[in-house]
Design an enzyme around this catalytic site. Structure first.
Site, mmCIF file in Angstrom:
data_model
loop_
_atom_site.group_PDB
_atom_site.id
_atom_site.type_symbol
_atom_site.label_atom_id
_atom_site.label_comp_id
_atom_site.label_asym_id
_atom_site.label_seq_id
_atom_site.Cartn_x
_atom_site.Cartn_y
_atom_site.Cartn_z
ATOM 1 N N LYS A 109 0.818 -1.211 0.000
ATOM 2 C CA LYS A 109 0.000 0.000 0.000
ATOM 3 C C LYS A 109 0.856 1.267 0.000
ATOM 4 C CE LYS A 109 -4.256 -1.991 1.680
ATOM 5 N NZ LYS A 109 -3.878 -3.415 1.825
HETATM 6 C C1 LIG Z 1 -4.496 -4.542 1.193
HETATM 7 C C2 LIG Z 1 -3.687 -5.777 1.057
HETATM 8 C C3 LIG Z 1 -4.020 -6.795 0.137
HETATM 9 C C4 LIG Z 1 -5.289 -6.753 -0.705
HETATM 10 O O1 LIG Z 1 -5.222 -5.788 -1.739
HETATM 11 P P1 LIG Z 1 -6.577 -5.253 -2.406
HETATM 12 O O2 LIG Z 1 -6.174 -4.129 -3.294
HETATM 13 O O3 LIG Z 1 -7.444 -4.809 -1.270
HETATM 14 O O4 LIG Z 1 -7.161 -6.391 -3.175
HETATM 15 C C5 LIG Z 1 -3.169 -7.883 0.040
HETATM 16 N N1 LIG Z 1 -2.061 -7.991 0.806
HETATM 17 C C6 LIG Z 1 -1.711 -7.042 1.698
HETATM 18 C C7 LIG Z 1 -0.493 -7.231 2.519
HETATM 19 C C8 LIG Z 1 -2.496 -5.892 1.852
HETATM 20 O O5 LIG Z 1 -2.152 -4.957 2.753
#
Ligand SMILES: *Cc1c(COP(=O)(O)O)cnc(C)c1O
Length: 471
Positions: A109
């Protein structure tokens, strides 16, 4: 480039306005009116470093920001990553692992939220306004958002986490940020309570407008945009290395934001064979892409908490494209789902599968632990539990002709308990960025589970902060 709402209830907006709005005012999500075809540029792009490639991709969508400013925003965003390649791709056994966890909070993120933080600051410097971000977090989004906007001019951030219910590492990643514009709220309730308070505050339009509330969840188009870049980065690099003419990606999926960025890259002309959508036990999307029925269930806690989601906000973007950008048809589908908790969608005419690219599968806790163990024993590589869900599903779908890129979305050091369950010890699950947090001063405010108390806290904090900056 203009952006329209999936619900069709408003005039299309330019890029900067969509970033500041987040969610469209008619309740829909923004999408660009078209996806530019870049197939003639792929050879040239395959030689670019990460920040230069990011600039080339983003300038196509963010065309109301000057090239000089955009280049500067992008360069600063990716200088915050600890690896010189930003997102290195490593061949591990039969797959190529795309490491997206070298940002400040060790989860993918950061790739989008570092960019979004710089973007907010840039836009506010032009317009002279302020933005107060209010968010609820179960762990990862809150810390990445805090690190994206800490110390930035014109932006304050209020993040609610459920008191005592996030992991110690996740809590420390948030509360050790003591910049004046960061407010950590430990809410005496659950994550759902925190989420409900955010909804209440945004639903109070007078409060929302008076305080210029902003959102950072993955409905913001700028987050998807920043994620498109690494599909080109990894895809072009792996095709060059292996001589293949197509590539597949495996994506650990929750809110559908990450995999939708891969979908956009495919629409733009990246030669994608398959997008492997991997879920844990919370598998509404796995069921949907295999049956056409989208049915809400209850959320069960797993080893990959950032994917413990039932209703995926970005799914609406896929559905809108699937329905041929027919906003009325989309509204009708969403209305049925809101009323009954279920909707059925037909494949495009003539297609056997629900989608051209998406192939969905699920990995449960046992498969996730077995994959972490196997990659550790056979390849000396430690996967975090989210990345392991993606790898587990990818291994069932390997094609000898097409290289498979598995997105590694978090560093294993964020989830030492799962690592200990898989390989017997968490000793190897360490990272300097996490060690450095231990013993730092922390700051948080504990508040009761009451929207009025949270609203009063936010209001007072904004007044005090304005007074301090004027004195
Ligand atoms: C948020 C997240 C996901 C999922 O991603 P999306 O865009 O919500 O599908 C997968 N792995 C980690 C470590 C995350 O923080």
């Amino acid at each position: 480039m203009l952006y329209s709402s999936t619900r069709g209830g408003m005039q299309p907006l330019p890029f900067k306005s969509t970033v500041m709005a987040g969610l469209a005012r008619d309740g829909g999500l923004f999408l660009p009116e078209r996806f530019p075809d870049v197939s003639d540029r792929l050879a040239a792009w395959s030689d670019l470093g990460y920040a230069d490639l990011a600039f080339e991709v983003m300038r196509l969508f963010a065309d109301d920001i000057s090239e000089r400013d955009l280049r500067d925003i992008v360069a600063r965003s990716y200088a915050a990553f600890s690896h010189p390649e930003v997102a290195p791709v490593r061949q591990i056994g039969p797959v190529h692992v795309l490491e997206l966890f070298h940002g400040p909070t060790l989860a993918f993120k950061d790739v989008a939220l570092q960019f979004l933080g710089n973007l907010f600051e840039h836009i506010l410097a032009e317009t002279g306004g302020e933005l107060n971000i209010v968010a609820a977090t179960s762990g990862d989004t809150g810390s990445a958002a805090i690190h994206g906007v800490r110390g930035r001019q014109g932006v304050r951030i209020f993040v609610m986490h459920p008191a005592g219910r996030v992991s110690p590492v996740q809590e420390l990643q948030m509360t050790s940020v003591t910049d004046a514009n960061v407010y950590n709220i430990a809410l005496q309730g659950t994550f759902d309570d925190a989420q409900a308070i955010v909804k209440t505050l945004f639903g109070d339009l007078a409060f929302r407008d008076r305080h210029h509330l902003g959102a950072v969840n993955s409905i913001n188009w700028a987050r998807v945009l920043a994620q498109i870049v690494y599909y080109f980065h990894a895809g072009l690099q792996v095709m060059k290395r292996t001589g293949a003419d197509r590539v597949s990606f495996a994506v650990p999926t929750g809110n559908f934001g990450d995999i939708f960025a891969g979908y956009a890259a495919a629409l733009m002309g990246l030669p994608v064979a398959a997008l492997v959508l991997a879920t844990n036990e919370n598998d509404i999307l796995n069921r949907f892409f295999n049956t056409g029925v989208y049915r809400q269930g209850g959320v069960v806690p797993t080893l990959s908490p950032s994917m413990d989601i039932q209703v995926s906000s970005n799914f609406e973007r896929w559905l809108y494209l699937h329905l041929g950008r027919d906003a009325a048809a989309l509204r009708a589908q969403m209305e049925v789902f809101a009323r009954t908790g279920e909707m059925t969608v037909a494949p495009a005419s003539g297609e056997a599968a629900m989608d051209r690219w998406i192939r969905a599968g699920r990995a449960d806790t046992a498969a996730t632990l077995a994959t972490i163990r196997e990659f550790h024993e056979r390849h000396g590589y430690l996967l975090d539990p989210h990345s392991a869900v993606g790898v587990a599903v990818a291994l069932r779908q390997l094609d000898p002709e097409v290289p498979m890129v598995c997105l590694a979305t978090a560093h294993p050091a964020k989830f030492p308990d799962a690592i200990a369950q898989a390989i017997g010890s968490a000793e190897l699950a360490t990272a300097p960025a996490i060690e450095a947090l231990k013993g730092l001063p922390t700051r948080k405010t504990t508040l009761p589970n009451d929207p009025a108390a949270v609203a009063a806290f936010i209001e007072t904090a904004i007044q005090n902060s304005r007074a301090a900056s004027h004195s």
